[in-house]
Design a protein around this motif. Structure first.
Motif, PDB file in Angstrom:
ATOM      1  N   HIS A 123       0.841  -1.285  -0.113  1.00 35.53           N
ATOM      2  CA  HIS A 123       0.019  -0.030   0.107  1.00 35.53           C
ATOM      3  C   HIS A 123       0.860   1.357   0.094  1.00 35.53           C
ATOM      4  O   HIS A 123       0.540   2.394   0.445  1.00 35.53           O
ATOM      5  N   LEU A 124       2.136   1.151  -0.139  1.00 36.48           N
ATOM      6  CA  LEU A 124       3.041   2.217  -0.214  1.00 36.48           C
ATOM      7  C   LEU A 124       3.670   2.491  -1.707  1.00 36.48           C
ATOM      8  O   LEU A 124       3.962   1.555  -2.451  1.00 36.48           O
ATOM      9  N   GLY A 125       3.790   3.801  -1.923  1.00 39.52           N
ATOM     10  CA  GLY A 125       4.346   4.115  -3.359  1.00 39.52           C
ATOM     11  C   GLY A 125       5.953   4.553  -2.830  1.00 39.52           C
ATOM     12  O   GLY A 125       6.217   5.145  -1.843  1.00 39.52           O
ATOM     13  N   TRP A 126       6.703   4.105  -3.963  1.00 38.98           N
ATOM     14  CA  TRP A 126       7.967   4.145  -3.646  1.00 38.98           C
ATOM     15  C   TRP A 126       8.682   5.060  -4.757  1.00 38.98           C
ATOM     16  O   TRP A 126       8.774   4.686  -6.189  1.00 38.98           O
ATOM     17  N   ALA A 127       9.511   6.321  -4.506  1.00 34.99           N
ATOM     18  CA  ALA A 127      10.220   6.801  -5.377  1.00 34.99           C
ATOM     19  C   ALA A 127       9.968   7.133  -6.695  1.00 34.99           C
ATOM     20  O   ALA A 127      10.289   6.678  -7.701  1.00 34.99           O
ATOM     21  N   GLY A 128       8.894   7.969  -6.763  1.00 30.23           N
ATOM     22  CA  GLY A 128       7.810   8.481  -8.205  1.00 30.23           C
ATOM     23  C   GLY A 128       9.004   8.842  -9.249  1.00 30.23           C
ATOM     24  O   GLY A 128       8.444   8.294 -10.373  1.00 30.23           O
ATOM     25  N   ASN A 185      -1.814   4.267   0.369  1.00 28.31           N
ATOM     26  CA  ASN A 185      -3.290   3.768   0.023  1.00 28.31           C
ATOM     27  C   ASN A 185      -3.820   3.867   1.404  1.00 28.31           C
ATOM     28  O   ASN A 185      -3.788   2.824   2.030  1.00 28.31           O
ATOM     29  N   LYS A 186      -4.401   5.135   1.734  1.00 27.29           N
ATOM     30  CA  LYS A 186      -4.603   5.020   3.089  1.00 27.29           C
ATOM     31  C   LYS A 186      -6.105   4.383   3.594  1.00 27.29           C
ATOM     32  O   LYS A 186      -5.880   3.925   4.693  1.00 27.29           O
ATOM     33  N   ASN A 229       1.248  10.487   6.778  1.00 25.89           N
ATOM     34  CA  ASN A 229       2.172   9.688   6.261  1.00 25.89           C
ATOM     35  C   ASN A 229       2.433   8.634   6.868  1.00 25.89           C
ATOM     36  O   ASN A 229       2.194   8.152   7.952  1.00 25.89           O
ATOM     37  N   VAL A 230       3.465   7.702   6.127  1.00 25.89           N
ATOM     38  CA  VAL A 230       4.068   6.456   7.057  1.00 25.89           C
ATOM     39  C   VAL A 230       5.432   6.744   6.677  1.00 25.89           C
ATOM     40  O   VAL A 230       6.064   6.950   5.589  1.00 25.89           O
ATOM     41  N   LEU A 231       6.142   6.516   7.807  1.00 21.63           N
ATOM     42  CA  LEU A 231       7.570   6.354   7.950  1.00 21.63           C
ATOM     43  C   LEU A 231       8.010   4.772   7.780  1.00 21.63           C
ATOM     44  O   LEU A 231       7.650   4.135   8.658  1.00 21.63           O
TER      45      LEU A 231
END
Lengths: 190, 190
Positions: B62-67, B126-127, B144-146
């Motif tokens: 559910h996390l996006g990485w380095a657009g 993806n909240k 946000n997510v760390l």
């Protein structure tokens, strides 16, 4: 230790206005913000710095001080900040600054505290007046103002009880800041 | 020196997933956020921490990485974060968190870096899916997510030229982050 620095980094609102801050020093602190993370690495924040006594006097009336202290209208003449940094969003670069602003200001303040100075993030700003004083072009929106100086007040952290988070001053003019306990802010661990 | 710590605090996206992080350690980092400035001292941020391998695996998709890295879909199995902190706004306390979020996350990351760990602030989340994984009540909004772990990549700062700020990886898999020069970000000194 970062913990010590973070503990010393309180929101200071009373300063020794006889102690000035060199512009070069402030630029070093802003360099810390420059090297900090930025959403999409866009870096849309800009900074306007004022250390000039006469312009500082024009800035001061456009700032709000310590909303919870109803009997206090802000620092007296000899307690006023000796420098300001207006933190700006460059709308030519981005409409959204995500969480850059807080990251940047925390970096700046930690730099200041390490060198024996300190400051306060002021969100209550008459932005249109302030923009006129600084003669800012239209694309630069004021987000916050950092007031800086040599702290001349004692600020202590207390533990908030029953959600009572308003800061207050005791009879010795010590500023108390109740922080919610850790067990309240960490809601879940898995 | 805070400057060294801030320089070391890069956005790390590849970790040594064999090196775990104790929950107690993460709680200490969140304590740094707890002691950091908060607008009106409202402290509306809450934190959900996950160090559980199985739940981490449910969070990861559910996390996006380095657009900007179009050819990279995120860290491989053995490079994934070993812990996550979901940074939440408690809407029962406030609708507005001002700049608290950036301040808090910078404090947490500086704590992590000081102890040889590191992380990345992930805004592309993806909240609704993430809230389900963490079984969050409705009043807690994910900001946000760390992502946290032992960094297993080299990240260097370059000077941005002609406003070119997209990060990139070189042939040795070193991650380059172009930062705007100081003279571009300080727009005025008076």
């Amino acid at each position: 230790m970062i913990r010590d620095l973070i503990l010393r980094n309180r929101s200071y609102r009373r300063f020794d206005s006889a102690v000035k801050i060199d512009l070069a020093r402030i630029e070093k602190w802003i360099d810390l913000a420059r090297m900090s993370p930025s959403g999409r690495n866009m870096q849309p924040l800009k900074y306007a710095v004022c250390t000039d006594e006469k312009i500082n006097a024009l800035i001061f009336p456009h700032l709000g001080w310590a909303g919870y202290l109803k009997d206090w209208n802000g620092p007296a003449e000899n307690e006023r900040p000796v420098a300001y940094i207006a933190v700006l969003l460059d709308r030519k670069l981005a409409e959204n600054h995500y969480c850059d602003e807080g990251i940047a200001m925390q970096s700046i303040l930690l730099g200041a505290v390490e060198e024996g100075f300190g400051g306060c993030i002021i969100g209550s700003v008459n932005k249109s007046r302030m923009a006129k004083v600084l003669k800012l072009p239209e694309n630069l929106e004021i987000l916050n103002v950092l007031a800086l100086g040599k702290p001349a007040e004692k600020v202590v952290l207390d533990t908030a009880e029953n959600g009572e988070i308003k800061y207050w001053r005791d009879e010795n003019s010590v500023h108390h800041v109740p922080k919610r306990p850790l067990k309240e802010v960490i809601i879940k661990t898995v």
